[in-house]
Design an enzyme around this catalytic site. Structure first.
Site, short mmCIF file in Angstrom:
data_model
loop_
_atom_site.label_atom_id
_atom_site.label_comp_id
_atom_site.label_asym_id
_atom_site.label_seq_id
_atom_site.Cartn_x
_atom_site.Cartn_y
_atom_site.Cartn_z
N HIS A 110 0.85 -1.20 0.00
CA HIS A 110 0.00 0.00 0.00
C HIS A 110 0.88 1.25 0.00
O HIS A 110 1.96 1.27 0.61
CB HIS A 110 -0.89 -0.02 1.25
CG HIS A 110 -1.95 1.03 1.26
ND1 HIS A 110 -1.80 2.21 1.96
CD2 HIS A 110 -3.17 1.08 0.66
CE1 HIS A 110 -2.89 2.95 1.79
NE2 HIS A 110 -3.73 2.28 1.00
N SER A 131 -8.84 -14.83 -2.03
CA SER A 131 -8.99 -13.40 -2.27
C SER A 131 -10.36 -13.09 -2.86
O SER A 131 -10.97 -13.94 -3.53
CB SER A 131 -7.91 -12.91 -3.25
OG SER A 131 -8.15 -11.58 -3.65
#
Length: 300
Positions: free
Chosen positions: A57, A260
């Protein structure tokens, strides 16, 4: 606040750390959790080097600049998870310095889950002892999802990790940005300070905090319950796989990592492609399914 303590105890139990061994607080979101977790690592290892994958991130690289830490960007595999072979090379090249490692438990764009156990083995293989490394887990989205999936990676303080953070406004759906940071109690005294103004000790990033966030988190966890959360997780995974199949059936290249809910598809070449892809996604499910969709280049 009782609501905050209740939320923290819930996550402490989820991540397997005893009540008298952890410290934590409700944050403004994943970025603040990363700020705090990496700060704890830096305070433990002042001359440590921060290692993180290129798929991390953006907040991680911002944090490295803010703290003026040396940051080594490690390559990622096609799945988005960290390349442990390159991590090993980087660690060995800087073996004279402690390692502060940020692990993405679900990368933002691909949902790549870094293999915590493999990373720990890699650190051990490089000869780092427990007092020479610190692991922070950026568990923003998948931190609540993975515990409800059999055979998925388990994040636990029974392993040599230093901190974990999650976001409350993602999977849990809290109406305003918030999150949770949990770390080991023994680390906090290093930089917590008595503050006369509030007649208390403070070790948070922001000091003053929103009192509504713990209530939102407590309500989400309470109203859903373990069974409700488990059902939502499996619903998300089912819909993500359905979306993957629909996109591929329409001739659109797409990928989905195991465990996911983030579906990745090729970058649109024109507006019609975009509209077709988004229409398929819209048909898959409602906002509450928390099924994320990202567009990347054809070389995903």
């Amino acid at each position: 606040m009782k609501f905050e303590v209740s939320v923290l105890d819930w996550f402490a139990k989820l991540w397997e750390i005893e009540k008298n061994e952890y410290w934590g607080y409700v944050t403004t979101g994943g970025t603040e959790g990363n700020l705090h977790g990496i700060l704890v690592g830096r305070e433990q290892l002042p001359d440590g080097i921060l290692y993180t994958s290129e798929d991390s991130h953006y907040s991680i690289f911002k944090i490295a600049r803010m703290y003026r830490m040396r940051c080594v960007k490690v390559a990622s595999l096609i799945s988005g998870e960290i390349d442990c072979a390159q991590l090993e090379t980087s660690l060995l090249a800087n073996k004279d310095k402690p390692a502060i490692i940020n692990l993405n438990i679900g990368t933002t764009l691909k949902g790549g889950i870094n293999d915590l156990d493999l990373v720990i083995k890699t650190i051990d293989k490089c000869g780092f002892t427990n007092d020479q490394f610190y692991i922070h887990c950026d568990d923003a989205l998948f931190g609540i999802m993975l515990p409800f999936m059999k055979q998925a990676l388990r994040i636990s303080f029974k392993k040599p990790i230093g901190s974990v953070t999650i976001s409350g406004h993602k999977f849990l759906g809290c109406p305003s940005p918030c999150g949770v940071l949990i770390t080991r109690l023994k680390y906090i005294n290093a930089f917590s300070r008595d503050v006369d103004y509030i007649a208390s000790r403070d070790a948070t990033i922001t000091g003053s905090r929103c009192g509504h966030a713990p209530v939102f988190l407590w309500y989400a966890l309470t109203i859903k319950g373990l069974t409700g959360l488990e059902n939502e997780v499996h619903n998300c995974i089912f819909k993500a796989r359905y979306l993957l199949n629909q996109l591929r059936g329409a001739g659109i290249g797409a990928m989905l990592n195991e465990y996911s809910n983030i579906v990745v598809f090729e970058r649109p070449l024109d507006d019609n492609f975009t509209l077709q892809s988004l229409c398929i996604a819209k048909d898959v499910g409602s906002r509450n399914c928390a099924c994320s969709i990202h567009k990347l280049s054809r070389n995903y």
